[in-house]
Enzyme design. Structure first.
Site, PDB file in Angstrom:
ATOM      1  CG  HIS A  29     -49.551 -29.975 160.860  1.00  0.00           C
ATOM      2  ND1 HIS A  29     -49.783 -29.578 159.558  1.00  0.00           N
ATOM      3  CD2 HIS A  29     -50.682 -30.604 161.269  1.00  0.00           C
ATOM      4  CE1 HIS A  29     -50.990 -29.963 159.200  1.00  0.00           C
ATOM      5  NE2 HIS A  29     -51.559 -30.584 160.216  1.00  0.00           N
ATOM      6  CG  HIS A  87     -53.578 -31.465 163.431  1.00  0.00           C
ATOM      7  ND1 HIS A  87     -53.442 -32.013 162.179  1.00  0.00           N
ATOM      8  CD2 HIS A  87     -53.359 -32.485 164.307  1.00  0.00           C
ATOM      9  CE1 HIS A  87     -53.161 -33.304 162.279  1.00  0.00           C
ATOM     10  NE2 HIS A  87     -53.112 -33.618 163.569  1.00  0.00           N
ATOM     11  CE  LYS A  95     -63.289 -30.228 167.959  1.00  0.00           C
ATOM     12  NZ  LYS A  95     -63.869 -30.237 166.601  1.00  0.00           N
ATOM     13  NE  ARG A 146     -60.637 -31.204 153.512  1.00  0.00           N
ATOM     14  CZ  ARG A 146     -60.583 -30.721 154.745  1.00  0.00           C
ATOM     15  NH1 ARG A 146     -61.702 -30.294 155.340  1.00  0.00           N
ATOM     16  NH2 ARG A 146     -59.439 -30.674 155.402  1.00  0.00           N
ATOM     17  CG  ASP A 156     -52.982 -26.940 157.605  1.00  0.00           C
ATOM     18  OD1 ASP A 156     -53.259 -26.851 158.804  1.00  0.00           O
ATOM     19  OD2 ASP A 156     -53.047 -27.991 156.953  1.00  0.00           O
ATOM     20  CB  CYS A 190     -51.877 -33.399 159.000  1.00  0.00           C
ATOM     21  SG  CYS A 190     -53.522 -33.951 158.563  1.00  0.00           S
ATOM     22  CD  GLN A 204     -57.198 -26.274 156.016  1.00  0.00           C
ATOM     23  OE1 GLN A 204     -56.244 -27.023 156.130  1.00  0.00           O
ATOM     24  NE2 GLN A 204     -58.355 -26.501 156.616  1.00  0.00           N
TER      25      GLN A 204
END
Length: 654
Positions: free
Chosen positions: A391, A516, A470, A369, A389, A340, A387
């Protein structure tokens, strides 16, 4: 003594003397309820039956059928196990023993690690203690007295926990089972009233662990177990665990040569050839879904100066979970743990108009991580992952419409994989950023989107992220386990931190809202889910090897190569088994690898230009022209049949 007013779940109320324990309320309602009672919920707080009612309150008695019961039983059974261990292994030092979604565990410092025979002894001792129906007794001890007590028993880990968790308190909560000599533990509780309430439990396995999951800390021996309210539920769960062992993604991944791990790269997956094929199939599938939906793919750096993470807030709140790097010039940097912040820079790199929104940025770059080594587990807990992922940058007025599109996107994706799922809407937590009015509008937008999409959901009050509400998706696999996968999260804070703007229709600057979202979650964890859901029997469209050609003898090799090449040119993933082995052996090998289709080639097939088709579960499907098999297989791939049945009805009945 003054009275207090107690309100029951049916809306009725009654007056009782201040200090009345909750168990007396259960007894007053009915002897049957008193016998079944395990604990109580007093004004939304789970408490022991001994809890004194000192103020007006709503009271709900917890029984084995209550939603709170399972966690309570498992937590209490963990303490029962610790009592058994300390009886059988004098000198054993207790760590922590929480309940989990699947059962419970407890960590111990012992002179030598537990072995399976030890678990049998521990479980036998637990049943002895349960049959004695010993009381769980909560006691409030002066903090310093508790520290001295555990210190005198050579339990420094308990002293450390008291220091960490009770700073500023004058008293701490401790529980005994019968008395201090039988068992005592520092714990906030609550627990069931006595060990006799614990009947349906089973110890499962043991493993090495470290204090707080950190390999630099004290080595410990962990014992896993599970507990239920009834023996029937326990047996059902144990059957599911046996099935889960057969589906373990780590074993299947090794057997099918999908991936490996190595000690020199802990928590990072080595995708082997077939695993890389599977990974790329998923990545390309997601691109095929997202690009027509208006997404663009970007690639952002994996290493950023700490200034980025300070702006995003991660340096202050998440840096201990990040891999930090210092350049040769002393520049402090960190590997990215999420996409992000980089996407904020992409959005802010040029002037944006309201006409450009929504802007949907998608990325599949590797993330890192710094997970503790003690918690790394196969593909489900790793240090390096990717991911699906994205946005979505939107105007506030676009939130409901964009989220509705995302809900339909999730439905389409999980439908392609044959996965069932449930949805929960998580609302404003106690600690949050922003204004209440903003949160109310955001939650209303998510609710509207869920309703417009016809999506059934449950409300998970107070469990939203600190920056916005969320929607989370729990996927249920083939044996009933739930995996948290997709998520849709509203965020008003990140655009503010990065001072993101767009020019509105009024020619003024406005702040966008970012959504997200991920559908797979991480590729690694999603692959683990799929392996265990399908038990390694991949649907044809996902299978790393979709067909294998099996010649009966060397004289059939040339035709077998032609078949392989024709399938490969058509886009099928195909292998040729040209080993000098009997055909029965080759078929068994392919079935063990769970290859969807085996194409046997012999004299007749060479003469007629056909292949003899076998399906891994349907057996012999008969001879078929090569072109016919290719067309049928491509149609099955197009349909994304999750079960992978034979492609034509005639073949199914053959």
């Amino acid at each position: 003594m003054s009275d207090v007013q107690i309100t029951l779940p049916d809306g009725s109320s009654r007056a009782v003397s201040a200090g009345t324990p909750v168990r007396d309320i259960a007894s007053a309602i009915s002897p049957r309820l008193a016998k079944a009672a395990l604990a109580a919920v007093v004004d939304d707080r789970l408490v022991d039956l001994s809890f004194p009612l000192d103020t007006d309150a709503s009271v709900t008695i917890v029984t084995p059928e209550s939603p709170e019961a399972l966690h309570l039983l498992r937590h209490s059974t963990a303490h029962l196990m610790a009592a058994a261990v300390t009886k059988l292994f004098p000198g054993a030092q207790c760590g922590i023993g929480p309940a989990t979604d699947e059962g419970f565990f407890y960590d111990f410092v012992v002179s030598k690690p537990f072995v399976p025979e030890d678990l049998d002894k521990i479980e036998k001792k637990m049943r002895e203690l349960a049959q004695q129906d010993l009381p769980f007794d909560r006691q409030a001890w002066p903090r310093e007295e508790a520290k001295q007590f555990f210190g005198s028993r050579s339990e420094p880990l308990k002293v450390q926990l008291i220091d960490e968790k009770t700073e500023g308190q004058s008293e701490v909560s401790c529980y005994t089972i019968k008395d201090r000599e039988t068992f005592v533990d520092f714990c906030v509780g609550p627990h069931v009233p006595s060990t006799g309430k614990l009947k349906a439990f089973k110890l499962l396995t043991t493993s090495n662990a470290y204090w707080k999951g950190d390999a630099r800390n004290q080595p410990m021996s962990r014992v896993y177990g599970t507990a239920f309210a009834s023996d029937k539920e326990l047996q059902t769960h144990l059957h599911r665990l046996e099935e889960a062992k057969k589906r373990d993604h780590r074993k299947i991944g090794r057997d099918q040569k999908l991936f490996i791990f190595h000690q020199w790269a802990p928590g990072a997956t080595f995708w082997l050839a077939k695993g890389a094929t599977l990974w790329n199939t998923l990545a390309d599938y997601m691109r095929g879904v997202l690009f027509p939906a208006g997404y663009v793919e970007v690639k952002t750096p994996i290493l950023f100066n700490k200034a980025l993470w300070e702006t995003s807030g991660h340096w202050q709140h998440y840096r201990q979970n990040m891999f930090q790097v210092e350049s040769g010039e002393g520049e402090q940097m960190a590997l990215k743990a999420m996409n992000c912040p980089g996407h904020m820079l992409v959005f802010g790199s040029e002037t944006r108009s309201y006409k450009d929104l929504p802007i949907r940025l998608h990325e599949q770059t590797a993330l890192h991580r710094n997970e503790a080594s003690g918690v790394l587990t196969g593909l489900t807990r790793v240090r390096q992952f990717s991911q699906d992922d994205a946005h979505c940058f939107v105007m506030e007025s676009q939130i409901a419409e964009e989220v509705e599109k995302l809900l339909r996107l999730v439905r389409r994706v999980y439908g392609d994989f044959g996965l069932e799922y449930s949805v929960k809407l998580s609302t404003r937590p106690e600690e949050f950023l922003g204004e209440v009015a903003t949160w109310d509008n955001a939650e209303a937008s998510l609710t509207l989107a869920l309703d417009n999409a016809g999506q059934v959901y449950t409300l998970n009050e107070g469990d939203g992220a600190f920056y916005g509400p969320k929607i989370d998706f729990d996927v249920t696999d083939a044996i009933g386990r739930k995996w948290q996968c997709a998520t849709i999260q509203l965020d008003y804070q990140m655009p503010q931190r990065f001072d993101l703007k767009y020019i509105g229709a009024d020619n003024a600057e406005h702040r966008p809202v970012v959504i997200h979202r991920a559908i797979f979650g991480s590729f690694e964890r999603f692959v683990a889910l799929l392996i265990e859901n399908f038990a390694g029997a991949w649907p044809l469209w996902l299978a790393p090897v979709q067909a294998t050609v099996l010649p009966l003898a060397d004289r059939h090799l040339d035709f077998a190569r032609q078949v392989r090449d024709e399938l490969a040119q058509a886009g099928l993933r195909v292998e040729l088994d040209d080993r000098v082995e009997k055909i029965g052996y080759k078929i068994r090998e392919a079935q063990l690898q769970k290859v969807p289709y085996m194409l046997v080639v012999g004299d007749r097939e060479v003469t007629e230009g056909t292949v003899s088709v076998r399906h891994r579960s349907g057996g012999d499907l008969g001879a078929r022209a090569v072109q016919t098999f290719v067309a049928d297989a491509l149609d099955e791939i197009r349909r994304k049949d999750a079960g992978g049945p034979p492609p034509v009805a005639e073949a199914q009945s053959a």
